[in-house]
Scaffold this motif. Structure first.
Motif, short mmCIF file in Angstrom:
data_model
loop_
_atom_site.label_atom_id
_atom_site.label_comp_id
_atom_site.label_asym_id
_atom_site.label_seq_id
_atom_site.Cartn_x
_atom_site.Cartn_y
_atom_site.Cartn_z
N GLU A 658 -10.72 12.34 -4.32
CA GLU A 658 -10.76 11.82 -5.78
C GLU A 658 -9.75 11.07 -6.19
O GLU A 658 -10.00 10.00 -7.00
CB GLU A 658 -10.60 13.26 -6.46
CG GLU A 658 -10.81 12.98 -7.96
CD GLU A 658 -10.76 14.09 -9.01
OE1 GLU A 658 -11.47 14.35 -9.91
OE2 GLU A 658 -9.49 14.84 -8.68
N SER A 659 -8.65 11.12 -5.67
CA SER A 659 -7.36 10.28 -5.95
C SER A 659 -7.91 8.67 -5.89
O SER A 659 -7.15 7.81 -6.72
CB SER A 659 -6.15 10.55 -5.26
OG SER A 659 -6.10 10.06 -3.99
N GLN A 660 -8.74 8.40 -4.96
CA GLN A 660 -9.15 6.86 -4.74
C GLN A 660 -9.82 6.60 -6.00
O GLN A 660 -10.02 5.22 -5.85
CB GLN A 660 -9.84 6.94 -3.41
CG GLN A 660 -9.34 7.29 -2.17
CD GLN A 660 -10.18 7.40 -1.06
OE1 GLN A 660 -10.90 6.35 -0.91
NE2 GLN A 660 -10.30 8.45 -0.13
N THR A 661 -10.65 7.30 -6.61
CA THR A 661 -11.47 6.98 -7.69
C THR A 661 -10.63 6.75 -9.07
O THR A 661 -11.13 6.51 -10.33
CB THR A 661 -12.57 7.89 -7.95
OG1 THR A 661 -11.96 9.15 -8.36
CG2 THR A 661 -13.11 8.13 -6.80
N PHE A 662 -9.36 7.18 -9.12
CA PHE A 662 -8.40 7.02 -10.33
C PHE A 662 -7.40 5.81 -10.16
O PHE A 662 -6.95 5.56 -9.24
CB PHE A 662 -7.52 8.48 -10.54
CG PHE A 662 -8.24 9.60 -11.10
CD1 PHE A 662 -9.37 9.32 -12.14
CD2 PHE A 662 -7.90 10.82 -10.23
CE1 PHE A 662 -9.73 10.26 -12.56
CE2 PHE A 662 -8.67 11.87 -11.20
CZ PHE A 662 -9.52 11.69 -12.12
N PHE A 663 -6.89 5.39 -11.15
CA PHE A 663 -5.79 4.67 -11.22
C PHE A 663 -4.43 5.13 -12.18
O PHE A 663 -4.75 5.53 -13.34
CB PHE A 663 -6.09 3.18 -12.04
CG PHE A 663 -4.94 2.15 -11.79
CD1 PHE A 663 -5.16 1.18 -10.61
CD2 PHE A 663 -3.93 2.13 -12.60
CE1 PHE A 663 -4.08 0.25 -10.78
CE2 PHE A 663 -2.97 1.07 -12.55
CZ PHE A 663 -2.95 0.37 -11.45
N ILE A 664 -3.50 5.85 -11.48
CA ILE A 664 -2.45 6.40 -12.04
C ILE A 664 -1.18 5.72 -11.74
O ILE A 664 -0.97 5.72 -10.69
CB ILE A 664 -2.57 7.91 -11.65
CG1 ILE A 664 -3.95 8.62 -11.69
CG2 ILE A 664 -1.39 8.51 -12.17
CD1 ILE A 664 -3.78 9.99 -11.11
N ASP A 665 -0.79 5.26 -12.80
CA ASP A 665 0.62 4.57 -12.51
C ASP A 665 1.73 4.97 -11.86
O ASP A 665 2.35 4.34 -10.90
CB ASP A 665 1.37 3.92 -13.92
CG ASP A 665 0.19 3.12 -14.75
OD1 ASP A 665 -0.74 2.84 -14.22
OD2 ASP A 665 0.71 2.70 -15.77
N ASP A 666 1.97 6.35 -11.88
CA ASP A 666 3.11 7.15 -11.24
C ASP A 666 2.81 6.99 -9.66
O ASP A 666 3.84 7.19 -9.08
CB ASP A 666 3.30 8.42 -11.81
CG ASP A 666 3.57 8.34 -12.99
OD1 ASP A 666 5.05 8.14 -13.59
OD2 ASP A 666 3.03 8.74 -13.95
N TYR A 667 1.60 7.09 -9.18
CA TYR A 667 1.30 7.01 -7.77
C TYR A 667 1.17 5.71 -7.24
O TYR A 667 0.59 5.50 -6.18
CB TYR A 667 0.07 7.94 -7.48
CG TYR A 667 0.12 9.41 -8.02
CD1 TYR A 667 0.86 10.30 -7.16
CD2 TYR A 667 -0.50 9.57 -9.16
CE1 TYR A 667 0.87 11.72 -7.79
CE2 TYR A 667 -0.20 10.97 -9.64
CZ TYR A 667 0.26 11.82 -9.12
OH TYR A 667 0.40 13.12 -9.51
N ARG A 668 2.12 4.64 -7.90
CA ARG A 668 2.18 3.40 -7.28
C ARG A 668 3.54 2.93 -7.03
O ARG A 668 4.54 3.11 -8.13
CB ARG A 668 1.34 2.37 -7.96
CG ARG A 668 -0.04 2.46 -7.79
CD ARG A 668 -0.87 1.71 -8.81
NE ARG A 668 -2.45 1.66 -8.63
CZ ARG A 668 -2.90 0.86 -7.93
NH1 ARG A 668 -2.22 -0.25 -7.60
NH2 ARG A 668 -4.36 0.93 -7.50
N ALA A 669 4.08 2.42 -6.12
CA ALA A 669 5.58 1.91 -5.86
C ALA A 669 5.51 0.80 -4.87
O ALA A 669 4.67 0.93 -4.07
CB ALA A 669 6.48 3.18 -5.79
N TYR A 670 6.42 0.29 -5.01
CA TYR A 670 6.64 -1.13 -3.86
C TYR A 670 7.01 -0.34 -2.41
O TYR A 670 6.90 -0.87 -1.56
CB TYR A 670 7.61 -1.95 -4.22
CG TYR A 670 7.09 -2.90 -5.43
CD1 TYR A 670 5.78 -3.13 -5.59
CD2 TYR A 670 8.16 -3.27 -6.47
CE1 TYR A 670 5.35 -3.82 -6.66
CE2 TYR A 670 7.54 -4.18 -7.35
CZ TYR A 670 5.98 -4.53 -7.50
OH TYR A 670 5.61 -5.16 -8.53
N THR A 671 7.96 0.82 -2.49
CA THR A 671 8.35 1.27 -1.31
C THR A 671 8.71 2.85 -1.67
O THR A 671 8.94 3.39 -2.56
CB THR A 671 10.06 0.85 -0.98
OG1 THR A 671 9.81 -0.46 -0.85
CG2 THR A 671 10.27 1.68 0.28
#
Length: 767
Positions: A658-671
């Motif tokens: 399911e997480s592949q179908t969401f866009f959640i800012d907090d689960y993105r980072a450069y490292t």
């Protein structure tokens, strides 16, 4: 007078004893067909040997021919038991391969397809229907490897085996039973076991042959005619044909195809053993219970057998004879000096030969195994059937491969059906060609509210000791992200984020062993994002637009032995990637932006990205498995023109479907560094209950400052958790999943998620 009578009686007794010594009783064993129930025959053999009952001849049909042939070439009942319990046998019986024999280099990419249908437009529709359920290639190789040595040692004469042997198959055109008393032993057994619609039939001497059980499932008549034993022991594990019903197609076909069989020994002296065998015809997993059943049923009949058979067999001497016989054909002594390929044109023969016969050098049976299954993994072949022929002049072997091309077109179809607005349809088509090199062309399309995309690919495979492929592919994807909760989903309200991605890539790949793949690729891409700078937008607002046009080059190394495309329970996946990107950003502000100046093709600092992912499973104890997950991403990427465009291009952590179908800012980072644990229990076959938890630790989180630009947080300031508890039933088409997901940094942290089908999409260029 009494002494004369006594001496006469004694003389007669001695005379008859001598006759019995010169002409001992001969015993024949007949083993019926019956699918997996035939494993009970092993228990019959165990009991007969334990009570020292001789077996002078053996005959079988279908699974009975396999068990009987094991015994005929010198395997003890214990060794036969070990064979059928082995993972290779269990997998081969289901048409599967042990993961060690997989070949990632030629494995198809994973898409959302439920099924793949080979198709030839020149043929009528009914001819394109599949004729078998399982892949016969593992069984074909297994039989060749097991029986090739005994075939050559016996001079292709089954009377010259350790125990003279017969098996039967069915000629469906002539509608008669065929008896094998010689020839290639593996091929004879394979014909006898070719159950209709389950295992592909084979041709011998121009005749298409199917399972021996169709016309003679208990060949006592063959035993009596060919060997004329004094006593016949029969082991029957076959079900009688039930009366067909008007809504039972299987029983209708079975009654049409199968003749009634007389399950009684033909000769006057005989006994019939009928073990318990109430199992599914193709369920080979209940071997212990079946073997015990055969043993117990035989022991119950031992008093009757001993009344008729007075002769005993010395087990020690029997085992010595076995060891000597087996030592003469040990497969480890095999050396192949040549290959002959049939069923293909000259260019196609060269393709096969280059995959198997490196630089015309001799090779052993163990070397052949890896090469054979590498070739078998090529989807351009429908079948490759191996036969070994002994050359008495050189004392080496010739490998004959009877190959058949697969139909030129593959049709893939599938879908995602869900309670959330991510449902979509999937369709793919592939064209395959074999010449001196292999060629395939593939195209697919996804159509849905969340994702619509298309993908085309051209690939050329070059065979040899070190095979490699060259591949060109292009992909276009359109992503429309909606609010995560259906309660807040409105068809009229525009999406807060739309992404468009298109790229073209050239790739070169080669295998690293059987289970891993190394590829180098380069491509050009355009990544477009359309978004709002605030959450309270209206229909009259216009979106900001950011485009990123870039070039990239990457090196990727991967291992994958997972048993499923999704919700795996066995195997290991490891992937390591290094990527270099360089490009230009273009920005066009919308009505919600606090910036009013647009720009085009602004140079962006090149960056390097490294990504390592591991996903593996351990079997702890019965019905429980434990999984471990780990991921590390490191990127030297710099910020884009604003926070939103920066977060859009950052690597995403999406460990659950399911997480592949969401866009959640907090689960993105450069490292970031992430880890996870999975507990899986399987109450019954194909049904899993999964508990998964993942922790993501960004090195520096990407934050939004007061002016709408991106900034980095202090090191290790935030960390994030994703959890999942779900029930999964894996159907032949795909998984059915129902469960709960938890996202600790989302406005609606708990979601109820149901889906049928694979949550798999075409790859994004930025991923």
């Amino acid at each position: 007078m009494f002494l004369k009578y006594f001496n006469l009686k004694y003389t007669i007794l001695v005379l008859f004893s001598g006759i019995n010594f010169v002409f001992p009783q001969k015993v024949g064993l007949v083993l019926s067909g019956g699918g997996s129930s035939g494993i009970a025959h092993i228990g019959v053999l165990k009991a007969l040997e334990e009570y020292q009952i001789p077996i002078d001849y053996i005959a079988g049909s279908s699974i009975g021919s396999l068990i009987g042939a094991y015994y005929a070439i010198g395997y003890s009942p214990k060794e036969i038991e070990e064979r059928v319990k082995s993972s290779f046998f269990q997998n081969a019986a289901r048409g599967n391969l042990n993961y060690q024999l997989g070949y990632l280099f030629k494995k198809r990419n994973t898409y959302a397809s439920w099924f793949t249908i080979p198709f030839d437009p020149k043929d009528a529709v009914i001819k394109n229907l599949p004729t078998n359920v399982i892949n016969s290639i593992p069984i074909d190789y297994y039989l060749m490897e097991t029986f090739a040595g005994a075939t050559s040692l016996s001079g292709h004469n089954f009377d010259s085996l350790l125990v003279p042997f017969r098996c039967v198959a069915s000629d469906i055109k002539a509608k008669q039973s065929i008896v094998f008393s010689g020839g290639d032993l593996a091929t004879s057994i394979r014909a006898s076991m070719s159950y209709p619609f389950y295992l592909r039939p084979i041709k011998i001497d121009g005749k298409l042959l199917l399972d021996g059980g169709l016309y003679n499932n208990f060949p006592t008549d063959v035993m009596y005619k060919d060997f004329n034993p004094d006593f016949i022991i029969g082991s029957n594990v076959a079900d009688k044909n039930a009366s067909p019903e008007d809504d039972d197609l299987y029983m209708q076909l079975r009654n049409i195809m199968m003749s009634e069989t007389n399950f009684k020994p033909v000769c006057e002296n005989g006994v019939l053993i009928e073990p318990w065998c109430d199992v599914n015809m193709f369920n080979f997993e209940k071997f212990d219970r079946l073997i015990d059943s055969g043993y117990a049923a035989t022991v119950r009949n031992i008093p009757i057998i001993l009344e008729q058979i007075k002769r005993k067999v010395d087990t020690t001497e029997l085992n010595k004879k076995r060891a000597l016989f087996v030592s003469k054909y040990d497969k480890n002594k095999f050396t192949f000096e040549n290959i002959e390929v049939r069923g293909l044109n000259e260019n196609q023969k060269k393709y096969v030969t280059k995959d198997l016969f490196y630089k015309q050098k001799e090779f052993s049976m163990s070397q052949l195994k890896r090469r054979y299954f590498r070739l078998a993994a090529d989807e351009r072949f429908r079948s490759i059937y191996p036969i070994t022929v002994f050359d008495s002049l050189t004392n080496k072997y010739i490998l004959k491969i009877d190959a058949r091309k697969e139909k030129p077109l593959f049709i893939d179809a599938g879908a995602i059906i869900s309670n959330r607005p991510i449902s979509e349809a999937f369709l793919g088509i592939q064209y395959n060609h074999i010449g001196k090199v292999g060629f395939s062309a593939y195209a697919n399309g996804y159509l849905g509210k969340l994702n619509s995309s298309s993908h085309v690919k051209l690939r050329m495979d070059f065979p040899g000791r070190t095979p490699f492929f060259i591949e060109s592919n292009s992909t276009y994807s359109h992503w429309n992200y909606f609010n995560s909760s259906i309660l807040f989903y409105d068809l009229v309200k525009p999406a807060y984020l739309i992404q468009e991605d298109q790229y073209t890539e050239l790739k070169i790949g080669l295998p690293v062993g059987n289970l891993s793949l190394l590829d180098v690729s380069a491509g050009a891409a355009e990544w477009g994002n359309f978004y709002y700078q605030k959450d309270d937008f209206t229909k009259s607002d216009t979106a900001d637009k950011t485009y990123f046009d870039y070039y990239y080059a990457q090196v990727n190394y991967g291992i994958n032995t997972l048993n499923r495309k999704m919700y795996a329970t066995e195997g290991v996946m490891f992937n390591a990637r290094a990527r270099y990107l360089q490009g230009n950003e273009s920005y066009y502000p919308g009505s919600t932006s606090n910036k009013s100046v647009a720009f085009r093709d602004k140079y962006t600092q090149p960056w390097l990205q490294f990504k390592f992912t591991f996903d593996g499973y351990l079997k702890t104890f019965k019905r429980f498995r434990f999984g471990l997950f780990g991921e590390f991403v490191s990127s030297s990427q710099t910020f884009f023109s604003n926070y939103q465009s920066s977060i859009l291009s950052a690597p995403a952590f999406n460990p659950t479907p399911e997480s592949q179908t969401f866009f959640i800012d907090d689960y993105r980072a450069y490292t970031y560094l992430a880890s996870g644990a999975k507990i899986i229990t399987t109450p019954f076959k194909n049904f899993d209950i999964r508990f998964e938890g993942y922790l993501m630790q960004p090195f520096n989180s990407i934050l939004k400052d007061a002016s709408g630009n991106a900034k980095l947080s202090s090191p290790f300031l935030y960390r994030h958790f994703i959890g999942m508890a779900t029930m999964v039933y894996t159907t032949p088409l795909g998984p059915i999943s129902f469960g709960l997901n938890y996202y600790d940094k989302y406005q609606y942290p708990v979601s109820l998620f149901f889906h049928f089908g694979y949550i798999i999409f075409n790859k994004k260029s930025i991923d």
